[in-house]
Motif scaffolding. Structure first.
Motif, PDB file in Angstrom:
ATOM      1  N   LEU A  10      22.592  19.781 -10.140  1.00 53.41           N
ATOM      2  CA  LEU A  10      22.987  18.556  -9.587  1.00 53.41           C
ATOM      3  C   LEU A  10      21.924  17.609  -9.683  1.00 53.41           C
ATOM      4  O   LEU A  10      22.009  16.206 -10.037  1.00 53.41           O
ATOM      5  CB  LEU A  10      23.336  18.686  -8.066  1.00 53.41           C
ATOM      6  CG  LEU A  10      23.662  17.521  -7.156  1.00 53.41           C
ATOM      7  CD1 LEU A  10      24.810  17.016  -8.030  1.00 53.41           C
ATOM      8  CD2 LEU A  10      24.091  18.221  -5.769  1.00 53.41           C
ATOM      9  N   TRP A  11      20.472  17.971  -9.407  1.00 52.38           N
ATOM     10  CA  TRP A  11      19.270  16.994  -9.278  1.00 52.38           C
ATOM     11  C   TRP A  11      19.001  16.428 -10.690  1.00 52.38           C
ATOM     12  O   TRP A  11      18.815  15.368 -10.890  1.00 52.38           O
ATOM     13  CB  TRP A  11      18.220  17.674  -8.639  1.00 52.38           C
ATOM     14  CG  TRP A  11      18.224  17.738  -7.333  1.00 52.38           C
ATOM     15  CD1 TRP A  11      18.283  18.727  -6.327  1.00 52.38           C
ATOM     16  CD2 TRP A  11      17.947  16.537  -6.227  1.00 52.38           C
ATOM     17  NE1 TRP A  11      18.135  18.376  -5.034  1.00 52.38           N
ATOM     18  CE2 TRP A  11      18.004  16.871  -5.189  1.00 52.38           C
ATOM     19  CE3 TRP A  11      17.623  15.194  -6.645  1.00 52.38           C
ATOM     20  CZ2 TRP A  11      17.547  15.987  -4.050  1.00 52.38           C
ATOM     21  CZ3 TRP A  11      17.128  14.411  -5.642  1.00 52.38           C
ATOM     22  CH2 TRP A  11      17.377  14.720  -4.433  1.00 52.38           C
ATOM     23  N   LEU A  12      19.199  17.445 -11.702  1.00 52.31           N
ATOM     24  CA  LEU A  12      19.123  17.183 -13.137  1.00 52.31           C
ATOM     25  C   LEU A  12      20.066  15.915 -13.612  1.00 52.31           C
ATOM     26  O   LEU A  12      19.589  15.102 -14.373  1.00 52.31           O
ATOM     27  CB  LEU A  12      19.240  18.264 -14.169  1.00 52.31           C
ATOM     28  CG  LEU A  12      19.165  18.251 -15.673  1.00 52.31           C
ATOM     29  CD1 LEU A  12      17.631  17.907 -15.649  1.00 52.31           C
ATOM     30  CD2 LEU A  12      19.404  19.460 -16.339  1.00 52.31           C
ATOM     31  N   LEU A  13      21.336  16.183 -13.314  1.00 53.96           N
ATOM     32  CA  LEU A  13      22.117  15.002 -13.454  1.00 53.96           C
ATOM     33  C   LEU A  13      21.640  13.911 -12.710  1.00 53.96           C
ATOM     34  O   LEU A  13      22.183  12.808 -13.545  1.00 53.96           O
ATOM     35  CB  LEU A  13      23.541  15.521 -12.944  1.00 53.96           C
ATOM     36  CG  LEU A  13      24.636  14.527 -13.059  1.00 53.96           C
ATOM     37  CD1 LEU A  13      24.894  14.269 -14.682  1.00 53.96           C
ATOM     38  CD2 LEU A  13      26.116  15.214 -12.489  1.00 53.96           C
ATOM     39  N   VAL A  14      21.468  13.769 -11.636  1.00 51.73           N
ATOM     40  CA  VAL A  14      21.112  12.518 -10.859  1.00 51.73           C
ATOM     41  C   VAL A  14      19.831  12.000 -11.682  1.00 51.73           C
ATOM     42  O   VAL A  14      19.898  10.637 -11.798  1.00 51.73           O
ATOM     43  CB  VAL A  14      20.577  12.917  -9.291  1.00 51.73           C
ATOM     44  CG1 VAL A  14      19.928  11.518  -8.839  1.00 51.73           C
ATOM     45  CG2 VAL A  14      21.937  13.379  -8.541  1.00 51.73           C
ATOM     46  N   VAL A  15      18.954  12.822 -11.849  1.00 56.11           N
ATOM     47  CA  VAL A  15      17.597  12.175 -12.571  1.00 56.11           C
ATOM     48  C   VAL A  15      17.938  11.619 -13.977  1.00 56.11           C
ATOM     49  O   VAL A  15      17.662  10.434 -14.443  1.00 56.11           O
ATOM     50  CB  VAL A  15      16.503  13.032 -12.743  1.00 56.11           C
ATOM     51  CG1 VAL A  15      15.289  12.719 -13.522  1.00 56.11           C
ATOM     52  CG2 VAL A  15      15.851  13.386 -11.293  1.00 56.11           C
ATOM     53  N   ALA A  16      18.876  12.226 -14.756  1.00 57.33           N
ATOM     54  CA  ALA A  16      19.200  11.683 -15.931  1.00 57.33           C
ATOM     55  C   ALA A  16      20.092  10.537 -15.869  1.00 57.33           C
ATOM     56  O   ALA A  16      19.900   9.657 -16.831  1.00 57.33           O
ATOM     57  CB  ALA A  16      20.145  12.891 -16.747  1.00 57.33           C
ATOM     58  N   VAL A  17      20.890  10.440 -15.102  1.00 54.09           N
ATOM     59  CA  VAL A  17      21.682   9.257 -14.526  1.00 54.09           C
ATOM     60  C   VAL A  17      20.788   7.928 -14.530  1.00 54.09           C
ATOM     61  O   VAL A  17      20.948   6.869 -15.076  1.00 54.09           O
ATOM     62  CB  VAL A  17      22.932   9.430 -13.801  1.00 54.09           C
ATOM     63  CG1 VAL A  17      23.474   8.062 -13.375  1.00 54.09           C
ATOM     64  CG2 VAL A  17      24.073  10.585 -14.187  1.00 54.09           C
ATOM     65  N   LEU A  18      19.873   8.120 -13.656  1.00 55.46           N
ATOM     66  CA  LEU A  18      18.964   7.152 -13.258  1.00 55.46           C
ATOM     67  C   LEU A  18      18.260   6.713 -14.613  1.00 55.46           C
ATOM     68  O   LEU A  18      17.791   5.600 -14.649  1.00 55.46           O
ATOM     69  CB  LEU A  18      18.048   7.847 -12.199  1.00 55.46           C
ATOM     70  CG  LEU A  18      18.678   7.764 -10.876  1.00 55.46           C
ATOM     71  CD1 LEU A  18      17.562   8.421 -10.104  1.00 55.46           C
ATOM     72  CD2 LEU A  18      19.172   6.484 -10.091  1.00 55.46           C
ATOM     73  N   VAL A  19      17.656   7.610 -15.469  1.00 54.10           N
ATOM     74  CA  VAL A  19      17.036   7.270 -16.559  1.00 54.10           C
ATOM     75  C   VAL A  19      17.832   6.526 -17.578  1.00 54.10           C
ATOM     76  O   VAL A  19      17.348   5.564 -18.162  1.00 54.10           O
ATOM     77  CB  VAL A  19      16.330   8.545 -17.258  1.00 54.10           C
ATOM     78  CG1 VAL A  19      15.278   8.317 -18.351  1.00 54.10           C
ATOM     79  CG2 VAL A  19      15.098   9.098 -16.051  1.00 54.10           C
ATOM     80  N   ALA A  20      19.063   7.009 -17.541  1.00 54.23           N
ATOM     81  CA  ALA A  20      20.084   6.593 -18.460  1.00 54.23           C
ATOM     82  C   ALA A  20      20.322   5.293 -18.271  1.00 54.23           C
ATOM     83  O   ALA A  20      20.704   4.132 -19.251  1.00 54.23           O
ATOM     84  CB  ALA A  20      21.136   7.363 -18.710  1.00 54.23           C
ATOM     85  N   ALA A  21      20.359   4.963 -16.901  1.00 54.38           N
ATOM     86  CA  ALA A  21      20.496   3.484 -16.268  1.00 54.38           C
ATOM     87  C   ALA A  21      19.292   2.347 -16.913  1.00 54.38           C
ATOM     88  O   ALA A  21      19.827   1.262 -16.728  1.00 54.38           O
ATOM     89  CB  ALA A  21      20.858   3.403 -15.046  1.00 54.38           C
ATOM     90  N   ILE A  22      18.203   3.060 -17.137  1.00 52.51           N
ATOM     91  CA  ILE A  22      17.036   2.022 -17.200  1.00 52.51           C
ATOM     92  C   ILE A  22      17.364   0.807 -18.486  1.00 52.51           C
ATOM     93  O   ILE A  22      17.108  -0.218 -18.110  1.00 52.51           O
ATOM     94  CB  ILE A  22      15.901   2.725 -17.486  1.00 52.51           C
ATOM     95  CG1 ILE A  22      15.501   3.412 -16.228  1.00 52.51           C
ATOM     96  CG2 ILE A  22      14.668   1.736 -17.814  1.00 52.51           C
ATOM     97  CD1 ILE A  22      14.077   4.186 -16.488  1.00 52.51           C
ATOM     98  N   PRO A  23      17.819   1.378 -19.754  1.00 48.95           N
ATOM     99  CA  PRO A  23      18.091   0.137 -20.490  1.00 48.95           C
ATOM    100  C   PRO A  23      19.079  -0.353 -20.434  1.00 48.95           C
ATOM    101  O   PRO A  23      19.205  -1.447 -20.889  1.00 48.95           O
ATOM    102  CB  PRO A  23      18.696   1.458 -21.858  1.00 48.95           C
ATOM    103  CG  PRO A  23      17.817   2.529 -21.349  1.00 48.95           C
ATOM    104  CD  PRO A  23      18.034   2.881 -20.098  1.00 48.95           C
ATOM    105  N   LEU A  24      20.104  -0.213 -19.512  1.00 49.07           N
ATOM    106  CA  LEU A  24      21.139  -1.020 -18.874  1.00 49.07           C
ATOM    107  C   LEU A  24      20.704  -2.253 -18.069  1.00 49.07           C
ATOM    108  O   LEU A  24      21.032  -3.267 -17.670  1.00 49.07           O
ATOM    109  CB  LEU A  24      22.441  -0.315 -18.359  1.00 49.07           C
ATOM    110  CG  LEU A  24      22.915   0.661 -19.204  1.00 49.07           C
ATOM    111  CD1 LEU A  24      24.023   1.315 -18.123  1.00 49.07           C
ATOM    112  CD2 LEU A  24      23.642   0.120 -20.270  1.00 49.07           C
ATOM    113  N   ALA A  25      19.469  -1.871 -17.205  1.00 54.22           N
ATOM    114  CA  ALA A  25      19.163  -2.547 -16.395  1.00 54.22           C
ATOM    115  C   ALA A  25      18.085  -3.519 -16.962  1.00 54.22           C
ATOM    116  O   ALA A  25      17.452  -4.772 -16.111  1.00 54.22           O
ATOM    117  CB  ALA A  25      18.205  -1.730 -15.019  1.00 54.22           C
TER     118      ALA A  25
END
Length: 605
Positions: A10-25
């Motif tokens: 669950l924590w791995l998924l949360v971190v991965a989603v946050l990092v994946a959002a960086i190029p969108l931000a």
């Protein structure tokens, strides 16, 4: 799936989603480049972590393996027209093969000498790519490296961030499975006590080579990523400083599957911050390396783990162990005793200069008995045990064990044939739990290969759970189950002795060699040991015991062998040996020396 695993993913998924959002931000190439470099550095360090922190091998030449991956993908795509995806995969495989090339000669040496060999490899590679202009183009470099692409569309910066993020998540999951199972325990065992690892069936050489290959593969992948993302590579990328940087990430991150990630994040950000001041940058690397080695030996991961256990124990839950398991039983042995003899040694001889601790000794061990090997200090007892277990090779003589000749056979193979042992000086894997120590003893009985262990489900998962249950059964046999999750080095000395015996039992031995198991025990613990040895014999295990406590020897032995100055001077039943004049003389001296001494009770120590 256990609760702790669910929380982890669950924590791995949360971190991965946050990092994946960086190029969108953000579309800032500088920030995206830093995120990309964090991922690349993590990939390189994740494999090096296996080599350095888990297996204990220091390498200062991994920039050379980074170069192998980078130049492989450059030459394959820019010069020979390979598909970039095929070239990327080939770069990792080729780097892994170079890992074998380094490992085979490097592992003949240890410590600083090993580091020097790896430095030599890195320097050689650096010189080759700098000076061999026709192939590698030196500082001019190779242009036109074909980047990865999907549907004919080359990766943009944000695609590189997402691709590297996916690789990082994949590697993290695979390494977590690998290092928490059979292979991870073997790596740590090799790091902690090589002789003890061999004695339970772990091939030290094989696992050191495997660690080099893993670290080489991930470094090669990292090099390929840099070359393809830049679409260019030259010799300026390949420096000794890069090897230092990778090693620093691993040491600073700490001995954990999370260590390389923590080290990569902190040091990549610091490297970017100090890039304008190279002199300060290099000074900082040196200072951090000293800090990691001396002030924070467990690294950032160790600090975070200690902090979490102290202030948020719920984040680090203890493993839930099953109860109500059946009593442990020895597996049927594949080997067979020949003519009622399990082990037969003949004419065994070993000299160290002018000292001859084993002088033409013949020995026969019959199945189902407790044999004791006694003699004064310096009589050669431990040397004989080392010869029988393969740690020492005799200069002449033969040994047949369960119908097989074992002179010159490696200790790990002898252990897998059914010969287990303990040591005079404790050789536990002291930083591992009690449960994991026994699981290491089960190593050769856990049927899970390398790739199955990387995936960590199916057969590998079932094998790991079966090993846990069997380890608990063995601990229960020796009344250590309540200590299963304790760190082995934290146990009282007497329990550590018993744990070493439990680890030896886990190898499912036909013959168990016990080297002074009562050394350092108090009288109550010694009496308990008598009962333990009796229970081991009742399981169908033959025992050869070295011991100075004559009360223990006489209580448990069916047959006693006496050595003096490397020669066998007597053998027989305990009563026969106790009354033998040569034995009495060996312990108490000649008749003239015995005046005033009472020898009627036989030898005493």
């Amino acid at each position: 799936m256990m609760r702790s695993e669910f929380k982890h993913y669950l924590w791995l998924l949360v971190v991965a989603v946050l990092v994946a959002a960086i190029p969108l931000a953000t579309s800032n190439d500088f920030y995206l480049r830093i995120v990309f470099l964090i991922g690349v550095n993590y990939i390189a360090a994740s494999g090096l972590n296996v080599l350095v922190n888990y297996t204990g091998q220091k390498s200062l030449g991994h920039a050379g393996l980074f170069a192998v991956g980078a130049y492989a993908v450059a030459l394959l795509t820019a010069r020979w027209g390979w598909n970039p995806w095929a070239a990327f995969a080939a770069a990792g495989v080729l780097a892994g093969l170079f890992g074998v090339v380094i490992a085979l000669p490097a592992l003949r040496v240890k410590g600083p000498a090993l580091a020097m060999v790896t430095i030599g490899f890195g320097i050689v590679v650096e010189k080759i790519v700098s000076e061999w202009q026709d192939v590698f183009a030196g500082q001019q470099g190779i242009y036109g490296v074909v980047p990865l692409q999907i549907g004919g569309q080359m990766f943009s910066t944000k695609h590189w961030v997402w691709f590297v993020l996916g690789l990082c998540v994949l590697l993290h999951v695979m390494f977590r499975h690998l290092l928490s199972g059979r292979f991870g325990r073997a790596f740590l065992a090799v790091n902690t006590a090589e002789v003890a690892a061999e004695s339970v069936g772990v091939s030290v050489y094989k696992f050191k080579v495997l660690a080099f290959v893993i670290s080489a593969f991930t470094c090669g992948i990292a090099g390929a990523l840099i070359a393809q993302q830049n679409q260019y590579i030259n010799s300026d990328f390949i420096t000794f400083n890069l090897s230092i940087f990778f090693l620093l990430i691993v040491l600073f991150g700490g001995n954990s599957v999370y260590g390389p990630l923590l080290g990569a994040v902190v040091l990549t950000l610091l490297d970017s911050l100090l890039s304008r001041w190279p002199d300060v940058q290099h000074f900082t690397y040196g200072a951090l390396l000293l800090f990691a080695l001396y002030a924070m030996p467990n690294g950032l991961a160790g600090f975070v783990r200690s902090f979490a256990r102290r202030f948020t124990p719920g984040l680090v839950p203890k493993e839930q162990l099953p109860t109500g398991l059946p009593a442990w039983q020895l597996k049927p042995s594949a080997g067979a005793a020949s003519a009622g003899v399990l082990l037969h040694g003949e004419g065994l001889y070993k000299a160290y200069g002018g000292v001859v601790p084993t002088n033409n000794v013949d020995i026969q061990i019959r199945p189902g008995h407790v044999h004791s090997l006694i003699g004064p200090n310096g009589a050669g007892k431990t040397t004989l045990l080392n010869i029988l277990s393969g740690i020492v090779t005799p200069e002449r003589g033969t040994i047949q064990f369960a119908g097989h000749g074992i002179v010159g056979v490696s200790p790990n193979r002898i252990a897998r044939m059914g010969l287990g042992r303990t040591f005079q000086n404790l050789r536990l894997f002291s930083d591992m739990t009690v449960l994991d120590n026994v699981k290491v003893g089960l190593h050769s009985h856990i049927k899970a290969g390398f790739f199955a262990s990387l995936v960590g489900v199916g057969k590998a998962r079932r094998a790991e759970l079966a090993a846990r249950d069997e380890a608990l059964q063995i601990l229960d046999r020796l009344h250590l189950r309540d200590k299963a999750l304790h760190i082995a080095g934290s146990l009282p000395y007497g329990l550590q002795r018993r744990l070493e015996l439990a680890r030896a039992l886990a190898t499912h031995p036909q013959l168990l060699l016990l080297d002074e198991p009562a050394a350092g025990l108090n009288p109550q613990e010694t009496q308990e040991l008598v009962q333990v040895i009796a229970r081991i014999r009742d399981l169908g295990i033959t025992v050869l015991l070295i011991e100075h406590h004559m009360d223990l020897v006489m209580a448990v032995s069916d047959h006693v062998i006496v050595l003096d100055y490397g020669q066998k001077i007597a053998e027989g039943t305990p009563a026969e040996v106790q009354s033998n004049p040569r034995v009495i003389a060996a312990y108490l001296g000649s008749d003239e020396e015995e005046d005033g001494n009472d020898a009627t009770g036989g030898p005493h120590v």
